[in-house]
Scaffold this motif. Structure first.
Motif, PDB file in Angstrom:
ATOM      1  N   ALA A   1       3.538   3.049  -3.746  1.00 26.66           N
ATOM      2  CA  ALA A   1       3.274   4.153  -4.670  1.00 26.66           C
ATOM      3  C   ALA A   1       3.422   5.521  -3.986  1.00 26.66           C
ATOM      4  O   ALA A   1       4.203   6.357  -4.450  1.00 26.66           O
ATOM      5  CB  ALA A   1       1.895   3.986  -5.300  1.00 26.66           C
ATOM      6  N   PRO A   2       2.704   5.775  -2.868  1.00 27.66           N
ATOM      7  CA  PRO A   2       2.896   7.084  -2.247  1.00 27.66           C
ATOM      8  C   PRO A   2       4.300   7.258  -1.680  1.00 27.66           C
ATOM      9  O   PRO A   2       4.829   8.371  -1.652  1.00 27.66           O
ATOM     10  CB  PRO A   2       1.845   7.114  -1.132  1.00 27.66           C
TER      11      PRO A   2
ATOM     12  N   PRO B   1      -0.813  16.369  -6.555  1.00 32.48           N
ATOM     13  CA  PRO B   1      -1.565  16.839  -5.369  1.00 32.48           C
ATOM     14  C   PRO B   1      -0.604  17.386  -4.309  1.00 32.48           C
ATOM     15  O   PRO B   1       0.534  16.954  -4.258  1.00 32.48           O
ATOM     16  CB  PRO B   1      -2.249  15.579  -4.868  1.00 32.48           C
TER      17      PRO B   1
ATOM     18  N   MET C   1       9.836  10.813 -15.767  1.00 29.57           N
ATOM     19  CA  MET C   1       8.776  11.136 -14.818  1.00 29.57           C
ATOM     20  C   MET C   1       9.292  11.742 -13.520  1.00 29.57           C
ATOM     21  O   MET C   1       8.615  12.539 -12.905  1.00 29.57           O
ATOM     22  CB  MET C   1       7.974   9.865 -14.506  1.00 29.57           C
ATOM     23  N   SER C   2      10.488  11.326 -13.096  1.00 30.32           N
ATOM     24  CA  SER C   2      10.945  11.774 -11.790  1.00 30.32           C
ATOM     25  C   SER C   2      12.229  12.574 -11.829  1.00 30.32           C
ATOM     26  O   SER C   2      12.799  12.878 -10.794  1.00 30.32           O
ATOM     27  CB  SER C   2      11.161  10.584 -10.854  1.00 30.32           C
TER      28      SER C   2
ATOM     29  N   GLY D   1       2.830   3.647 -14.906  1.00 31.20           N
ATOM     30  CA  GLY D   1       3.052   4.970 -14.333  1.00 31.20           C
ATOM     31  C   GLY D   1       1.883   5.520 -13.550  1.00 31.20           C
ATOM     32  O   GLY D   1       1.944   6.626 -13.025  1.00 31.20           O
TER      33      GLY D   1
ATOM     34  N   MET E   1      -2.679   8.930 -12.690  1.00 32.57           N
ATOM     35  CA  MET E   1      -1.364   9.579 -12.755  1.00 32.57           C
ATOM     36  C   MET E   1      -0.485   9.010 -13.851  1.00 32.57           C
ATOM     37  O   MET E   1      -0.703   7.897 -14.318  1.00 32.57           O
ATOM     38  CB  MET E   1      -0.648   9.409 -11.417  1.00 32.57           C
ATOM     39  N   PHE E   2       0.511   9.780 -14.218  1.00 32.72           N
ATOM     40  CA  PHE E   2       1.559   9.324 -15.126  1.00 32.72           C
ATOM     41  C   PHE E   2       2.870   9.802 -14.529  1.00 32.72           C
ATOM     42  O   PHE E   2       3.365  10.869 -14.870  1.00 32.72           O
ATOM     43  CB  PHE E   2       1.326   9.910 -16.527  1.00 32.72           C
ATOM     44  N   GLY E   3       3.381   9.015 -13.596  1.00 33.45           N
ATOM     45  CA  GLY E   3       4.566   9.468 -12.890  1.00 33.45           C
ATOM     46  C   GLY E   3       4.162  10.320 -11.705  1.00 33.45           C
ATOM     47  O   GLY E   3       2.990  10.642 -11.536  1.00 33.45           O
TER      48      GLY E   3
ATOM     49  N   ARG F   1     -10.421   5.081 -20.764  1.00 34.81           N
ATOM     50  CA  ARG F   1     -10.442   5.635 -19.417  1.00 34.81           C
ATOM     51  C   ARG F   1      -9.161   6.381 -19.098  1.00 34.81           C
ATOM     52  O   ARG F   1      -9.068   7.063 -18.099  1.00 34.81           O
ATOM     53  CB  ARG F   1     -10.717   4.540 -18.400  1.00 34.81           C
TER      54      ARG F   1
ATOM     55  N   LEU G   1       0.831  -1.199   0.000  1.00 37.29           N
ATOM     56  CA  LEU G   1       0.000   0.000   0.000  1.00 37.29           C
ATOM     57  C   LEU G   1       0.865   1.247   0.000  1.00 37.29           C
ATOM     58  O   LEU G   1       0.466   2.304  -0.493  1.00 37.29           O
ATOM     59  CB  LEU G   1      -0.892  -0.025   1.247  1.00 37.29           C
TER      60      LEU G   1
ATOM     61  N   LEU H   1       0.350   5.841 -10.543  1.00 32.83           N
ATOM     62  CA  LEU H   1       0.493   5.629  -9.106  1.00 32.83           C
ATOM     63  C   LEU H   1      -0.860   5.681  -8.395  1.00 32.83           C
ATOM     64  O   LEU H   1      -1.015   5.125  -7.309  1.00 32.83           O
ATOM     65  CB  LEU H   1       1.434   6.694  -8.505  1.00 32.83           C
TER      66      LEU H   1
ATOM     67  N   PHE I   1       4.431   1.420 -11.596  1.00 35.02           N
ATOM     68  CA  PHE I   1       5.786   1.748 -12.025  1.00 35.02           C
ATOM     69  C   PHE I   1       6.067   1.412 -13.460  1.00 35.02           C
ATOM     70  O   PHE I   1       7.078   1.827 -13.990  1.00 35.02           O
ATOM     71  CB  PHE I   1       6.791   1.050 -11.107  1.00 35.02           C
TER      72      PHE I   1
ATOM     73  N   TYR J   1       7.029   6.258  -2.984  1.00 36.02           N
ATOM     74  CA  TYR J   1       7.869   6.703  -4.102  1.00 36.02           C
ATOM     75  C   TYR J   1       7.707   8.192  -4.308  1.00 36.02           C
ATOM     76  O   TYR J   1       8.684   8.921  -4.508  1.00 36.02           O
ATOM     77  CB  TYR J   1       7.469   5.943  -5.363  1.00 36.02           C
TER      78      TYR J   1
ATOM     79  N   ILE K   1      -5.285  10.823 -18.958  1.00 33.39           N
ATOM     80  CA  ILE K   1      -4.016  11.541 -19.036  1.00 33.39           C
ATOM     81  C   ILE K   1      -3.436  11.459 -20.430  1.00 33.39           C
ATOM     82  O   ILE K   1      -2.931  12.429 -20.968  1.00 33.39           O
ATOM     83  CB  ILE K   1      -3.010  10.959 -18.012  1.00 33.39           C
TER      84      ILE K   1
ATOM     85  N   TYR L   1      -3.803   4.439  -9.579  1.00 33.00           N
ATOM     86  CA  TYR L   1      -4.432   3.132  -9.696  1.00 33.00           C
ATOM     87  C   TYR L   1      -3.745   2.143  -8.760  1.00 33.00           C
ATOM     88  O   TYR L   1      -4.390   1.311  -8.133  1.00 33.00           O
ATOM     89  CB  TYR L   1      -4.358   2.654 -11.144  1.00 33.00           C
ATOM     90  N   ALA L   2      -2.419   2.265  -8.686  1.00 36.96           N
ATOM     91  CA  ALA L   2      -1.677   1.383  -7.788  1.00 36.96           C
ATOM     92  C   ALA L   2      -2.134   1.580  -6.350  1.00 36.96           C
ATOM     93  O   ALA L   2      -2.275   0.625  -5.585  1.00 36.96           O
ATOM     94  CB  ALA L   2      -0.174   1.649  -7.920  1.00 36.96           C
ATOM     95  N   SER L   3      -2.377   2.821  -5.972  1.00 37.76           N
ATOM     96  CA  SER L   3      -2.846   3.076  -4.604  1.00 37.76           C
ATOM     97  C   SER L   3      -4.208   2.453  -4.374  1.00 37.76           C
ATOM     98  O   SER L   3      -4.489   1.898  -3.308  1.00 37.76           O
ATOM     99  CB  SER L   3      -2.912   4.577  -4.337  1.00 37.76           C
TER     100      SER L   3
ATOM    101  N   LEU M   1      -4.148   9.713  -3.493  1.00 42.66           N
ATOM    102  CA  LEU M   1      -3.689   9.211  -4.787  1.00 42.66           C
ATOM    103  C   LEU M   1      -4.699   8.263  -5.410  1.00 42.66           C
ATOM    104  O   LEU M   1      -4.852   8.226  -6.632  1.00 42.66           O
ATOM    105  CB  LEU M   1      -2.346   8.489  -4.639  1.00 42.66           C
TER     106      LEU M   1
END
Lengths: 286, 302, 482
Positions: free
Chosen positions: A135-136, C482, C104-105, B270, B41-43, C469, A132, B272, B267, A138, C472, B274-276, B36
């Motif tokens: 993702a956050p 956010p 992305m980062s 990208g 998201m995308f990155g 869907r 869980l 994040l 990852f 990261y 983005i 949906y992953a959450s 989230l």
């Protein structure tokens, strides 16, 4: 007339009948690992374990080679990955052990405002599933600028809740409060008491926890993959996986790499075996 | 149990590292994950609010269903195959008069040390269709028998890594983790009061009866702990199939687990957010199971 | 463990474990080992790196590429015409991760990134402005490269009309077959025009001569679980997986026919295919044994076979792919690599010069062929006589020329990052269909095709639902973190 002694020998023998074959099966992959690491590419599929030949025991001892290892350290520069693994694992293990020991000690031996809340936090943290937080987590590392840094990998790992929990149990079991009083009477500071009285009493758990966290970080694959990007920071777990990705047919090379990554942990495990088992089971056998 | 005079700040200082790390790397991300999960998201920088759409899509996402199914199958495999094997090993090792117990324990525990990449390479060598060791052994031993298990073709061609990926995973996990669970069980068994067992045997109880009447109840707390650990771990299975199947879900996504899907979504695609969302569904599943287990155990202990 | 009695003592001594030295009371031997390792490794890790930074870093994923580039780059560095270039070889997943991490980062990336098709498409997951690679369209146009380079090679790197990569290859596909077995059986491959011809004419090679009830060999290396096989054949048939607007579209009659045929190749009474994986020792053994007669062969794969199967030298020959229908396309495409410049680079013009020089040099084109069997996408280089040299491995055929002749027919592909997903859903459909054929051999002809179309439609809807869907990518909303 079967005596108790006869009975126990019989039952032990019966156990051996099952255990020994299973033990052999369990060990077969290890034997394969070790023999493969010393075989050259051509020899690899010639035989399951050691190359056949005219030497002693029907084995062609001369065909064994160190070329996989030399390639690992020269061509693939695995030395750096080894250093990174040693660094990450030992530093994390050390910091985690000290932090968790301190936290567990505080929760067990002190009465203070907010103790209940802290305990609740520890228990809650035990329940939160790690996926869980990937993702956050990261995103947090990204915002803190900790991506692609050693710190970004080490810092989140230095205070696992289960560590605090384990040490709390251990302290409650092994540290008599009278000793703490004695220490205070002697004018030892709190830190002094912790270091000189409590830690030694926790030695088995300390050893166990060092081993647990060392092993966890050593085999940690996804963490470094997500957080560390530069090749000069990557640990063995990622480097070996990289071997699999680029040199996938070169089994000898991959096995040599695996051997390099297993050896240090095996050594550490031999040193800390007893502590490890007793510490591990402490949490279970409440 | 506690001293009356001590430095007032001491406990806070001792707990400070833990609390700081917890706040930054657990509490805050946990809260963020809720936020989230409502975004796409995308990155880590690009995102847009989508409300509950992630969850809506998740509920009818065939890949997610597949992941859940696979994960549950694996969990069942762990529970009903791996744990009994571990218990069996522990029982055997618990025999009085068994020498070399520590050595044997080390042997069974050793697979923990190797790491998953090795396991993956080894598994791919073992489970290969024609040249794999397992199929060769099966062909030798079984020949034409048990043909009804297969739909077509000889054992030599049995496609473990194509259509029985889960079995390959369960067997690999068995090799790797049985020893660990065995250690737990063994410790519990060695704590069982020997006098109780002797009393039972004097009363005429056979080995099996003794086990169910004395041993099993005595190790129930540990067994419960091991079951909990095993299920929680199995539901979060990720690295083993990820490495074995080369970062994918395997043929027809048979090896796709919940966390693998989470990782891929976050990852690789990208997203994040949906992953959450997946993470939260997983957390709920774990919570449900934990409560269920508490409930069952409480009933038994009464 | 000795305990101090609580009431005496003037100094507090730590309780000791046994009679060992005092320091062993804190940590056991193993524990101190960890401490020592931690201290030593920290020092070593933090030692400053005295490596000399190269002027330009290049990432690639294939050791053969690195081997080909190195001598050229060294030569150009030595004669002073350009700076030093360091090449780093990563595995594909690692390359993908680091590339995406960079885009992305903001994690540092190389100056030049050589990306394979699947990896590159990840960059096209959002609006055009968000693509992490530099838009090369104008530079390409100015330098006349849009005409000079084979057109279809630009396909996977073109997103919304803009080109983001310099193509590395063409990768036409031919059919490689065991000439020794085929000619010994008196079969004339010139008669084979379509896949149906292939199955029919080559069938005698599947005779069961050793009497074990199963064919001694199969005709073609193809298996649904090997996903890379599937796309070239679908592309060959013409409809592909996506339409011109990069929206998923593969539930067509043509594709249904392709999938239906594939299903009969692998299952049922008309089975002619076997699972002989590439890149595996097990597969290689089967090839050497002659377990399959033919295989799809893009130019780069011929190099792999040459390296791994020297025993087959002289026994193999190449022919254009049998078409899906008379007069149809006789080639396809498999694989592809591009060279891209990350937007984050400070000196794009300079890097563009490096990229052009490397990829467009005649030396590299020659090297690509002699060492990798790969034909260059640069049309001007196709005149090089090197492509006409008879290739001993392939029965002295002028292999290079044969591939080049097929280049104009090579289908153009999409750059959509959903391509992998679409392909996987098609694969699922194929697997399901194959199972159905296996259990019901009567399923054939029009009934089979319409079932195939059904399954393809289901699969297409699923992919479309996901694409729709994805707000983005469509750039429908422009949010921020956010």
């Amino acid at each position: 007339m079967p005596t108790a002694k006869h009975k126990s020998i019989l039952s032990a023998a019966g156990a051996y009948v099952v255990l020994l074959p299973l033990a052999v099966i369990t060990l077969v992959p290890f034997v394969w690992l070790v023999t493969s690491a010393f075989k050259s590419r051509e020899q690899f599929f010639g035989s399951m374990f050691l190359p056949r030949g005219d030497g002693l025991l029907g084995v062609d001892w001369a065909a064994l080679t160190l070329e996989n290892f030399t390639r690992l350290f020269s061509e693939i520069a695995i030395g750096r990955a080894l250093l990174n693994s040693l660094f990450l694992s030992s530093v994390t293990a050390l910091l985690a052990t000290l932090c968790c020991a301190a936290g567990g000690y505080a929760l067990a031996m002190y009465k203070f405002k907010g103790r209940g809340i802290c305990l609740a936090i520890v228990l809650a943290a035990l329940i939160v599933p790690a996926p869980l937080l990937i993702a956050p987590g990261y995103q947090v590392l990204f915002k803190l600028g900790l991506l692609d840094t050693y710190t970004g990998l080490i810092l989140p790992g230095i205070a696992p809740a289960f560590g605090v929990f384990l040490f709390r149990q251990s302290v409650l079991q092994s540290v008599p409060p009278e000793l703490l009083e004695a220490g205070r009477l002697d004018g030892c500071g709190e830190l002094g008491i912790f270091a000189r009285v409590v830690l030694p009493l926790l030695r088995p758990m300390t050893g166990a926890f060092l081993m647990i966290t060392f092993l966890a970080m050593w085999n940690n694959f996804i963490g470094p993959q997500i957080v560390l990007q530069s090749p000069d920071k990557q640990p063995l777990s990622v480097a070996i996986a990289q071997l699999k990705g680029v040199y996938y047919e070169d089994y000898g090379l991959m096995m040599a790499g695996t051997l390099v990554s297993v050896a240090p942990v095996a050594v550490l495990f031999l040193l800390l075996q007893r502590d490890f088992v007793s510490g591990l089971t402490l949490g279970a056998v409440k | 149990m506690t001293a009356t005079r001590h430095g007032r700040f001491a406990p806070y200082l001792f707990l400070a590292p833990f609390l700081a790390v917890f706040a930054v790397f657990v509490a805050y991300p946990l809260a963020q994950s809720v936020v989230l999960s409502t975004r796409q998201m995308f990155g880590p920088t690009a995102s847009t609010y989508v409300g509950l759409d992630n969850f809506r899509f998740l509920l009818q996402d065939p890949l997610f269903h597949k992941a859940v199914r696979n994960t549950l199958v694996f969990t069942a495999g762990s529970l009903f195959i791996q744990l009994p094997v571990a218990l069996g090993l522990a029982l055997l090792l618990d025999r009085p008069g068994l020498r070399g117990r520590n050595a044997l324990r080390l042997v069974f525990f050793a697979p923990q040390l190797v790491g998953l990449v090795f396991l993956a390479v080894m598994a791919s060598v073992i489970f290969q269709k024609r040249t794999g060791v397992l199929n060769q052994i099966l062909e030798e031993v079984l020949g034409d028998r048990l043909g009804w298990v297969l739909q077509s073709g000889p054992w030599l061609d049995y496609p473990w890594l194509e259509s029985q990926v889960m079995w390959a995973l369960i067997l690999s996990a068995l090799w790797m983790y049985a020893g660990l669970n065995m250690v737990y069980f063994l410790a519990a068994l060695q704590n069982v009061d020997r006098s109780l067992k002797e009393a039972a045997s004097i009363d005429g109880a056979g080995v099996v009866r003794r086990f169910f009447a004395v041993t099993l109840p005595a190790i129930t707390p540990v067994a419960g702990f091991v079951v909990l650990l095993s299920v929680v771990g199995s539901l979060q299975l990720f690295e083993l199939p990820y490495i074995l199947l080369n970062a994918g879900g395997g043929p027809d996504n048979q090896g796709l687990t919940i966390v693998t899907y989470l990782y891929q979504s976050g990852f690789e695609t990208g997203d994040l957010g949906y992953a959450s969302a997946i993470g939260w569904v997983l957390a709920i599943m774990l919570a449900v199971f934990t409560l269920l287990q508490r409930f069952v155990l409480r009933g038994r202990n009464a | 463990m000795k305990q101090q009695p609580p009431h005496t003592t003037t100094t507090t001594r730590a309780p000791r474990f046994g009679a060992g030295p005092g320091w062993l009371s804190y940590f056991s031997l193993g524990g101190w080992a960890v401490v020592v390792v931690a201290l030593v490794s920290t020092v070593l890790v933090l030692l400053p790196d005295d490596r000399v930074e190269a002027d330009v870093t290049l990432w690639t994923f294939a050791p053969p590429h690195a081997r080909m580039y190195r001598p050229l780059l060294d030569e150009w560095e030595q004669d002073g015409s350009q700076g030093s270039v360091s090449i780093e070889t990563l595995s594909l997943p690692a390359l993908e991760r680091r590339m995406l991490g960079g885009f992305m980062s903001g994690v540092p990336v190389a100056d030049l990134i050589e990306a394979e098709r699947r990896v590159a498409s990840r960059a096209f997951g959002g609006p055009v402005e968000s693509v992490g690679f530099l838009d090369l369209t104008d530079r390409l146009r100015e330098d006349g490269l849009l005409e000079a380079i084979n057109e279809s090679s630009f396909g996977p790197w073109t997103y919304r009309g803009r080109v983001f990569g310099l193509p590395h290859d063409v990768h036409p596909v031919m059919l490689c077959y065991r000439a020794d077995l085929v000619e010994a059986a008196g079969i004339d491959v010139g008669e084979i025009e379509t896949w149906d011809d292939f199955a029919r004419i080559m069938r005698p090679l599947m005779a069961d001569n050793d009497g074990d009830g199963a064919p001694d060999r199969y005709l073609i290396s193809f298996w649904p679980t090997y996903i890379d096989n599937i796309e070239p054949l679908i592309l060959q048939a013409g409809d592909g997986l996506f339409d011109d607007d990069d929206m998923v579209r593969f539930a067509t009659e043509t594709n249904a026919r392709v999938i239906a045929t594939m299903a009969t190749w692998v299952a049922g009474p008309d089975r002619i295919a076997a699972d002989v994986p590439e890149f595996s020792a097990a597969g290689n053994k089967l090839k050497l044994d002659g377990y399959i007669v033919a295989a799809l062969m893009p130019d780069w794969l011929s190099n792999i076979w040459r390296q791994q199967l020297p025993e087959l030298s002289g026994k193999l020959k190449l022919m254009p792919l049998p078409a899906w229908e008379p007069g149809g396309r006789r080639t396809s495409v498999w694989g592809g690599t591009m060279l891209g410049i990350p937007k984050s680079a400070d000196n794009p013009d300079e890097l563009w010069q490096y990229a052009k020089r490397l990829y467009l040099s005649p030396e590299l084109s020659r090297s690509l062929y002699t060492e990798g069997d790969i034909i260059s996408p640069v049309r001007a280089h196709w005149d090089d006589p090197i492509y006409d040299t008879p290739d001993e491995f392939f029965g002295n055929q002028p292999k290079g020329r044969m591939y080049i002749d097929l280049a104009p027919e090579v289908p153009r592909r999409t750059s959509s990052p959903f391509n992998k997903m679409a392909l996987e859903r098609v694969q699922d459909a194929l697997i399901r269909l194959s199972r159905e054929v296996e259990s019901d051999p009567g399923l054939s002809g029009a009934a089979l095709r319409s079932r195939a179309l059904e399954l393809l439609r289901e699969a297409e809807n699923e992919v479309r639902a996901r694409m729709m869907r994805n707000v983005i990518a469509t750039g429908a909303a422009g949010g921020s973190a956010p």
